[in-house]
Design an enzyme around this catalytic site. Structure first.
Site, PDB file in Angstrom:
ATOM      1  N   ASP A  32       0.848  -1.197   0.000  1.00  0.00           N
ATOM      2  CA  ASP A  32       0.000   0.000   0.000  1.00  0.00           C
ATOM      3  C   ASP A  32       0.879   1.241   0.000  1.00  0.00           C
ATOM      4  O   ASP A  32       1.469   1.599   1.018  1.00  0.00           O
ATOM      5  CB  ASP A  32      -0.910  -0.004   1.237  1.00  0.00           C
ATOM      6  CG  ASP A  32      -2.043  -0.991   1.095  1.00  0.00           C
ATOM      7  OD1 ASP A  32      -2.769  -0.903   0.086  1.00  0.00           O
ATOM      8  OD2 ASP A  32      -2.190  -1.856   1.978  1.00  0.00           O
ATOM      9  N   ASP A 167     -10.467  -4.945  -1.898  1.00  0.00           N
ATOM     10  CA  ASP A 167      -9.505  -4.475  -0.885  1.00  0.00           C
ATOM     11  C   ASP A 167     -10.204  -3.602   0.146  1.00  0.00           C
ATOM     12  O   ASP A 167     -10.732  -2.542  -0.187  1.00  0.00           O
ATOM     13  CB  ASP A 167      -8.400  -3.674  -1.609  1.00  0.00           C
ATOM     14  CG  ASP A 167      -7.300  -3.180  -0.671  1.00  0.00           C
ATOM     15  OD1 ASP A 167      -7.334  -3.508   0.527  1.00  0.00           O
ATOM     16  OD2 ASP A 167      -6.403  -2.466  -1.165  1.00  0.00           O
TER      17      ASP A 167
HETATM   18  C1  DX5 Z   1      -6.456   0.768   2.367  1.00  0.00           C
HETATM   19  C2  DX5 Z   1      -5.526  -0.241   1.775  1.00  0.00           C
HETATM   20  C3  DX5 Z   1      -5.806  -1.639   2.127  1.00  0.00           C
HETATM   21  C4  DX5 Z   1      -5.742  -1.950   3.591  1.00  0.00           C
HETATM   22  C5  DX5 Z   1      -6.570  -3.153   3.855  1.00  0.00           C
HETATM   23  O1  DX5 Z   1      -6.233   1.995   1.759  1.00  0.00           O
HETATM   24  O2  DX5 Z   1      -5.561  -0.143   0.367  1.00  0.00           O
HETATM   25  O3  DX5 Z   1      -4.931  -2.505   1.414  1.00  0.00           O
HETATM   26  O4  DX5 Z   1      -4.455  -2.215   4.057  1.00  0.00           O
HETATM   27  O5  DX5 Z   1      -6.574  -3.325   5.202  1.00  0.00           O
HETATM   28  P1  DX5 Z   1      -7.796  -3.998   5.940  1.00  0.00           P
HETATM   29  O6  DX5 Z   1      -7.841  -5.419   5.484  1.00  0.00           O
HETATM   30  O7  DX5 Z   1      -7.432  -3.837   7.367  1.00  0.00           O
HETATM   31  O8  DX5 Z   1      -9.026  -3.227   5.565  1.00  0.00           O
HETATM   32 ZN    ZN Z   2      -4.447  -1.735  -0.751  1.00  0.00          ZN
END
Ligand code: DX5
Ligand code: ZN
Length: 208
Positions: A32, A167
């Site tokens: 990310d 995601d």
């Molecule tokens: C948010 C990110 C995600 C995040 C997902 O902007 O793109 O990849 O890390 O995390 P969780 O699974 O905790 O929602």
């Molecule tokens: Zn992400």
């Protein structure tokens, strides 16, 4: 369904924990990358990333940045499986798609929760992957936005030659809502406990 693990929410001993994570039964390591402008949060720069990650698993790069070309130039050197950028950057989308493809890297286009599938229809034939954000990008640990399920359904119905990735907010409950996707990004659900056990509990839900 494949699992792309995000380490965004790991607080301590990041390098060691990424190492642990990539030894688990996951398919991709999800990166990310945030610039503090496209989203209200900034993550690691490329030299920090190079120090933190290993290449035990193929990389799934998620760019939440405005200066897309600069970041593609940095991350293409890691030979990722996918580089995904956001439709909402308001740049020439087709030009960015072609730029990523030039390096023989699979290209993904991501949409935020308020962007409709209809807007990206012209680009679908050129994409390897469509990433449906099921939370507002910027932070891990948020709640799954249920309208994402309809978007995934629409993408399926269009029967294009692209993978569908989701995601945000995926856990052992919400995984049941997205069984149609090819790749699920999972962050805090896995990293808030014993990684192996959390991954196992997700796989049980996927495969019964
Ligand atoms: C948010 C990110 C995600 C995040 C997902 O902007 O793109 O990849 O890390 O995390 P969780 O699974 O905790 O929602
Ligand atoms: Zn992400």
């Amino acid at each position: 369904m494949k699992i792309s693990a995000s380490f965004l929410s790991i607080k301590d001993n990041l390098k060691e924990n990424i190492n642990l994570l990539t030894k688990c039964d996951i398919d991709y390591l999800h990166l990310d990358i945030m610039d503090g402008l496209f989203v209200n949060n900034k993550t690691w720069n490329i030299s920090e990333i190079k120090d933190l990650i290993n290449y035990n698993k193929p990389l799934d790069v998620h760019l939440m940045v405005y200066d897309v070309y600069k970041y593609i130039d940095e991350y293409r050197n890691l030979n990722p499986e996918f580089i995904t950028f956001h439709y909402e950057v308001n740049l020439d989308i087709m030009d960015i798609i072609n730029y990523i493809k030039k390096f023989n890297i699979k290209v993904g286009l991501s949409i935020k929760p308020n962007t409709k599938i209809e807007e990206i229809i012209p680009y679908l034939p050129y994409l390897d992957l469509v990433l449906v954000m099921s939370v507002e990008p910027g932070l891990g640990g948020q709640q799954f936005i249920v309208n994402s399920v309809d978007k995934i359904k629409k993408l399926k119905e269009l029967k294009g030659d692209y993978l569908i990735e989701v995601d945000g907010g995926i856990n052992d409950q919400t995984i049941n809502l997205v069984k149609d996707v090819d790749i699920a990004v999972i962050g805090s659900y896995i990293t808030s406990g014993n990684y192996e056990e959390k991954i196992k509990s997700i796989k049980e839900k996927i495969y019964g």
